[in-house]
Write an enzyme that holds these catalytic residues in place. Structure first.
Site, PDB file in Angstrom:
ATOM      1  N   GLY A  11       0.814  -1.219   0.000  1.00 47.61           N
ATOM      2  CA  GLY A  11       0.000   0.000   0.000  1.00 47.61           C
ATOM      3  C   GLY A  11       0.845   1.264   0.000  1.00 47.61           C
ATOM      4  CB  THR A 123      -7.769   6.004  11.214  1.00 50.70           C
ATOM      5  OG1 THR A 123      -8.502   7.011  10.497  1.00 50.70           O
ATOM      6  CG2 THR A 123      -8.781   4.980  11.712  1.00 50.70           C
ATOM      7  CD  GLU A 125     -13.526   8.092   8.679  1.00 54.67           C
ATOM      8  OE1 GLU A 125     -13.617   9.172   8.072  1.00 54.67           O
ATOM      9  OE2 GLU A 125     -14.521   7.439   9.045  1.00 54.67           O
ATOM     10  CE1 TYR A 147     -10.027   2.007   7.569  1.00 53.27           C
ATOM     11  CE2 TYR A 147     -10.676   4.160   8.394  1.00 53.27           C
ATOM     12  CZ  TYR A 147      -9.692   3.272   8.024  1.00 53.27           C
ATOM     13  OH  TYR A 147      -8.372   3.649   8.099  1.00 53.27           O
ATOM     14  CE  LYS A 151      -7.513   0.842  10.106  1.00 50.16           C
ATOM     15  NZ  LYS A 151      -6.085   0.508  10.173  1.00 50.16           N
TER      16      LYS A 151
HETATM   17  P1  NAP Z   1      -3.614   1.283   1.411  1.00 47.88           P
HETATM   18  O1  NAP Z   1      -2.767   1.980   0.414  1.00 47.88           O
HETATM   19  O2  NAP Z   1      -5.038   1.013   1.081  1.00 47.88           O
HETATM   20  O3  NAP Z   1      -2.890  -0.103   1.769  1.00 47.88           O
HETATM   21  C1  NAP Z   1      -3.561  -1.106   2.472  1.00 47.88           C
HETATM   22  C2  NAP Z   1      -2.710  -2.351   2.474  1.00 47.88           C
HETATM   23  O4  NAP Z   1      -3.392  -3.374   3.230  1.00 47.88           O
HETATM   24  C3  NAP Z   1      -2.439  -2.949   1.094  1.00 47.88           C
HETATM   25  O5  NAP Z   1      -1.097  -3.386   1.032  1.00 47.88           O
HETATM   26  C4  NAP Z   1      -3.377  -4.152   1.043  1.00 47.88           C
HETATM   27  O6  NAP Z   1      -2.896  -5.206   0.229  1.00 47.88           O
HETATM   28  C5  NAP Z   1      -3.309  -4.590   2.508  1.00 47.88           C
HETATM   29  N1  NAP Z   1      -4.403  -5.488   2.894  1.00 47.88           N
HETATM   30  C6  NAP Z   1      -5.740  -5.259   2.768  1.00 47.88           C
HETATM   31  N2  NAP Z   1      -6.433  -6.318   3.237  1.00 47.88           N
HETATM   32  C7  NAP Z   1      -5.522  -7.225   3.664  1.00 47.88           C
HETATM   33  C8  NAP Z   1      -5.622  -8.522   4.241  1.00 47.88           C
HETATM   34  N3  NAP Z   1      -6.799  -9.106   4.471  1.00 47.88           N
HETATM   35  N4  NAP Z   1      -4.466  -9.171   4.562  1.00 47.88           N
HETATM   36  C9  NAP Z   1      -3.267  -8.600   4.314  1.00 47.88           C
HETATM   37  N5  NAP Z   1      -3.110  -7.397   3.758  1.00 47.88           N
HETATM   38  C10 NAP Z   1      -4.231  -6.702   3.437  1.00 47.88           C
HETATM   39  O7  NAP Z   1      -3.610   2.090   2.789  1.00 47.88           O
HETATM   40  P2  NAP Z   1      -2.596   3.224   3.339  1.00 47.88           P
HETATM   41  O8  NAP Z   1      -3.130   4.562   2.945  1.00 47.88           O
HETATM   42  O9  NAP Z   1      -1.216   2.833   3.015  1.00 47.88           O
HETATM   43  O10 NAP Z   1      -2.852   3.104   4.900  1.00 47.88           O
HETATM   44  C11 NAP Z   1      -2.075   2.231   5.713  1.00 47.88           C
HETATM   45  C12 NAP Z   1      -2.815   1.961   7.009  1.00 47.88           C
HETATM   46  O11 NAP Z   1      -3.026   3.186   7.705  1.00 47.88           O
HETATM   47  C13 NAP Z   1      -4.207   1.362   6.858  1.00 47.88           C
HETATM   48  O12 NAP Z   1      -4.407   0.493   7.956  1.00 47.88           O
HETATM   49  C14 NAP Z   1      -5.146   2.546   6.949  1.00 47.88           C
HETATM   50  O13 NAP Z   1      -6.405   2.125   7.403  1.00 47.88           O
HETATM   51  C15 NAP Z   1      -4.409   3.381   7.975  1.00 47.88           C
HETATM   52  N6  NAP Z   1      -4.608   4.820   7.888  1.00 47.88           N
HETATM   53  C16 NAP Z   1      -4.433   5.478   6.710  1.00 47.88           C
HETATM   54  C17 NAP Z   1      -4.572   6.856   6.653  1.00 47.88           C
HETATM   55  C18 NAP Z   1      -4.384   7.605   5.368  1.00 47.88           C
HETATM   56  O14 NAP Z   1      -4.854   8.749   5.292  1.00 47.88           O
HETATM   57  N7  NAP Z   1      -3.691   7.048   4.382  1.00 47.88           N
HETATM   58  C19 NAP Z   1      -4.889   7.568   7.832  1.00 47.88           C
HETATM   59  C20 NAP Z   1      -5.043   6.858   9.025  1.00 47.88           C
HETATM   60  C21 NAP Z   1      -4.881   5.488   9.054  1.00 47.88           C
HETATM   61  P3  NAP Z   1      -3.391  -5.444  -1.298  1.00 47.88           P
HETATM   62  O15 NAP Z   1      -2.337  -4.767  -2.129  1.00 47.88           O
HETATM   63  O16 NAP Z   1      -3.380  -6.916  -1.400  1.00 47.88           O
HETATM   64  O17 NAP Z   1      -4.751  -4.838  -1.430  1.00 47.88           O
HETATM   65  N1  GDD Z   2     -13.380   9.131  -2.006  1.00 45.02           N
HETATM   66  C1  GDD Z   2     -14.138  10.194  -2.296  1.00 45.02           C
HETATM   67  N2  GDD Z   2     -14.617  10.338  -3.579  1.00 45.02           N
HETATM   68  N3  GDD Z   2     -14.397  11.082  -1.325  1.00 45.02           N
HETATM   69  C2  GDD Z   2     -15.120  12.167  -1.652  1.00 45.02           C
HETATM   70  C3  GDD Z   2     -15.631  12.383  -2.947  1.00 45.02           C
HETATM   71  C4  GDD Z   2     -15.373  11.418  -3.948  1.00 45.02           C
HETATM   72  O1  GDD Z   2     -15.790  11.531  -5.101  1.00 45.02           O
HETATM   73  N4  GDD Z   2     -16.300  13.561  -2.944  1.00 45.02           N
HETATM   74  C5  GDD Z   2     -16.216  14.060  -1.707  1.00 45.02           C
HETATM   75  N5  GDD Z   2     -15.517  13.222  -0.917  1.00 45.02           N
HETATM   76  C6  GDD Z   2     -15.261  13.408   0.516  1.00 45.02           C
HETATM   77  C7  GDD Z   2     -15.651  12.202   1.379  1.00 45.02           C
HETATM   78  O2  GDD Z   2     -17.057  12.177   1.586  1.00 45.02           O
HETATM   79  C8  GDD Z   2     -14.834  12.514   2.629  1.00 45.02           C
HETATM   80  O3  GDD Z   2     -15.534  13.427   3.434  1.00 45.02           O
HETATM   81  C9  GDD Z   2     -13.570  13.201   2.088  1.00 45.02           C
HETATM   82  O4  GDD Z   2     -13.868  13.557   0.733  1.00 45.02           O
HETATM   83  C10 GDD Z   2     -12.316  12.347   2.115  1.00 45.02           C
HETATM   84  O5  GDD Z   2     -12.611  11.089   1.554  1.00 45.02           O
HETATM   85  P1  GDD Z   2     -11.448  10.014   1.255  1.00 45.02           P
HETATM   86  O6  GDD Z   2     -10.359  10.636   0.470  1.00 45.02           O
HETATM   87  O7  GDD Z   2     -12.097   8.800   0.697  1.00 45.02           O
HETATM   88  O8  GDD Z   2     -10.808   9.748   2.686  1.00 45.02           O
HETATM   89  P2  GDD Z   2     -11.465   9.505   4.130  1.00 45.02           P
HETATM   90  O9  GDD Z   2     -11.251  10.752   4.917  1.00 45.02           O
HETATM   91  O10 GDD Z   2     -12.837   8.971   4.026  1.00 45.02           O
HETATM   92  O11 GDD Z   2     -10.551   8.337   4.697  1.00 45.02           O
HETATM   93  C11 GDD Z   2      -9.118   8.400   4.601  1.00 45.02           C
HETATM   94  O12 GDD Z   2      -8.595   9.015   5.755  1.00 45.02           O
HETATM   95  C12 GDD Z   2      -8.790   8.278   6.979  1.00 45.02           C
HETATM   96  C13 GDD Z   2      -8.154   9.117   8.099  1.00 45.02           C
HETATM   97  O13 GDD Z   2      -9.060  10.098   8.509  1.00 45.02           O
HETATM   98  C14 GDD Z   2      -8.596   6.984   4.403  1.00 45.02           C
HETATM   99  O14 GDD Z   2      -7.226   7.059   4.103  1.00 45.02           O
HETATM  100  C15 GDD Z   2      -8.765   6.157   5.662  1.00 45.02           C
HETATM  101  O15 GDD Z   2      -8.100   4.893   5.491  1.00 45.02           O
HETATM  102  C16 GDD Z   2      -8.126   6.921   6.835  1.00 45.02           C
HETATM  103  O16 GDD Z   2      -8.263   6.191   8.033  1.00 45.02           O
END
Ligand code: NAP
Ligand code: GDD
Length: 340
Positions: A11, A123, A125, A147, A151
């Site tokens: 990821g 997160t 969230e 989600y 979490k």
């Molecule tokens: P991401 O790009 O969606 O990566 C998720 C990873 O989890 C991928 O490698 C995916 O593998 C793997 N995965 C999903 N289901 C699995 C399973 N059943 N067993 C093993 N591996 C699995 O997410 P990210 O943005 O890097 O985020 C990393 C972590 O931080 C996540 O836990 C996310 O919820 C958390 N987080 C993210 C954010 C953010 O804004 N990015 C903020 C707060 C917390 P595949 O390639 O096989 O799908």
């Molecule tokens: N994806 C998406 N697509 N979101 C949209 C859109 C659209 O077309 N239009 C508006 N949004 C709004 C969503 O409703 C949300 O309020 C905001 O944009 C951000 O959406 P995402 O980018 O999908 O991220 P997220 O905030 O729901 O979740 C991400 O951040 C979390 C941390 O707060 C993910 O990375 C989660 O894995 C992570 O935990």
């Protein structure tokens, strides 16, 4: 040489964390799910430097095996069904992976190598319907999606294993962080990808959901440094990682189009709101209610003071730099036929 095991290595965060740990001289192990077509995702470019182990968060035996093979000193649990919108479509799979999966990993550590240090990807969230602005470690949780609920279980079980078994287990409560490697369904990358396509004449209009929702957006490269820092302390603890700035989705759209030299003029309101290219008068952004969520998180803004004071962590990449990097990258990929 220290050994690290990363779940979710393919990821966004897994890839930047792998690069960071390899630079620091770690031996890096990563768990990967078996797919019909082998796909290294975001670590394709460094796949020869990583030891891959096939495993799944829902299969504790495979995680025990991963611990036995890696003998990891540090375990970073980044694997998750991470797209909030999908968690309403697949609530049980999300719970299996994002909630019970954490217990599976903690049990694997407890069974094989209880002195391993553990990082849980919690997160913002979990704050959902926010009870305080800005959100910090002491702010009460109120998750608004399957989600977020899953979490929150992962967060508490991490704390519980720390208190019950004296494991060195930390949760990083990370606010939204993005990058050039962000999945295209997340709003930031969806926007920057569309900006590139509109700029190069390959798309007419970008359709989005809630333009008013506010997020605290940073760059993943900065945030993985905080994960590592959390596992280098004398005592395990939980930390908020954020920028302390918040912007609407509409503001992200404005900033992204600006990077491509396009100025947006907004008209209308609610589901009838649209954005026109000021220079051409063409509608290039529309609202489509299909992207609304059953329950929304209206505003996120985090206070990273604890991480700054105790870990010495600092965000280095500004909002404007983040947006510019993403837009430039998408224009480059599209212009060179490299986009996936
Ligand atoms: P991401 O790009 O969606 O990566 C998720 C990873 O989890 C991928 O490698 C995916 O593998 C793997 N995965 C999903 N289901 C699995 C399973 N059943 N067993 C093993 N591996 C699995 O997410 P990210 O943005 O890097 O985020 C990393 C972590 O931080 C996540 O836990 C996310 O919820 C958390 N987080 C993210 C954010 C953010 O804004 N990015 C903020 C707060 C917390 P595949 O390639 O096989 O799908
Ligand atoms: N994806 C998406 N697509 N979101 C949209 C859109 C659209 O077309 N239009 C508006 N949004 C709004 C969503 O409703 C949300 O309020 C905001 O944009 C951000 O959406 P995402 O980018 O999908 O991220 P997220 O905030 O729901 O979740 C991400 O951040 C979390 C941390 O707060 C993910 O990375 C989660 O894995 C992570 O935990």
């Amino acid at each position: 040489m220290k050994k690290a095991l990363i779940t979710g290595i393919t990821g966004q965060d897994g890839s930047y964390l792998s690069e960071l740990l390899l630079e620091k001289g770690y031996e890096v192990y990563g768990i990967m799910r078996r797919k019909s077509v082998v796909d290294y995702g975001n670590v394709e470019h460094i796949k020869d430097k990583i030891n891959f182990i096939y495993a799944d968060m829902t299969d504790v035996i495979s995680l025990i095996n991963a611990m036995k093979i890696s003998q990891a000193d540090e375990v970073y649990n980044l694997a998750a069904q991470s797209f909030v919108a999908t968690s309403w479509e697949q609530p049980l799979a999300t719970a299996d992976i994002d909630a019970l999966g954490v217990t599976n990993m903690l049990e694997a550590i407890r069974t094989v190598k209880p002195d391993a240090r553990f990082y849980q990807a919690s997160t913002s969230e979990m704050f959902g319907l926010v009870q305080e602005i800005p959100q910090k470690e002491t702010t009460p949780f109120y998750p608004r999606s399957p989600y977020g609920v899953a979490k929150l279980y992962g967060h508490w079980i991490t704390k519980n294993y720390r208190e019950s078994y004296n494991l060195y287990a930390c949760s990083g409560i990370l606010f939204n962080h993005e990058s050039e490697r962000r999945g295209k369904e997340f709003v930031t990358r969806k926007i920057t990808d569309a900006v590139a396509k509109i700029k190069l004449g390959k798309l007419d209009c970008l359709e989005l959901g809630n333009l008013d929702s506010k997020r605290d957006w940073g760059h993943s490269m900065d945030y993985v440094k905080a994960m590592w820092l959390m596992l280098q302390q004398d005592e395990p603890d939980d930390y908020v990682i954020a920028t302390n700035e918040t912007r609407t989705v509409r503001e992200f759209v404005d900033a992204a189009f600006n990077c491509a030299g396009i100025e947006i003029e907004w008209n209308g309101s609610g589901i009838n709101e649209f954005g026109k290219d000021k220079a051409t008068g063409k509608t290039i952004v529309k609202v489509n209610p299909k992207f609304f969520r059953p329950a929304e998180v209206d505003i996120l803004i985090g206070d990273p003071a604890k991480a700054e004071n105790k870990l010495g962590w600092r965000r280095e990449i500004s909002f404007n730099e983040l947006v510019e990097r993403m837009v430039k990258n998408d224009i480059y990929l599209l212009s060179n036929g490299l986009e996936k």
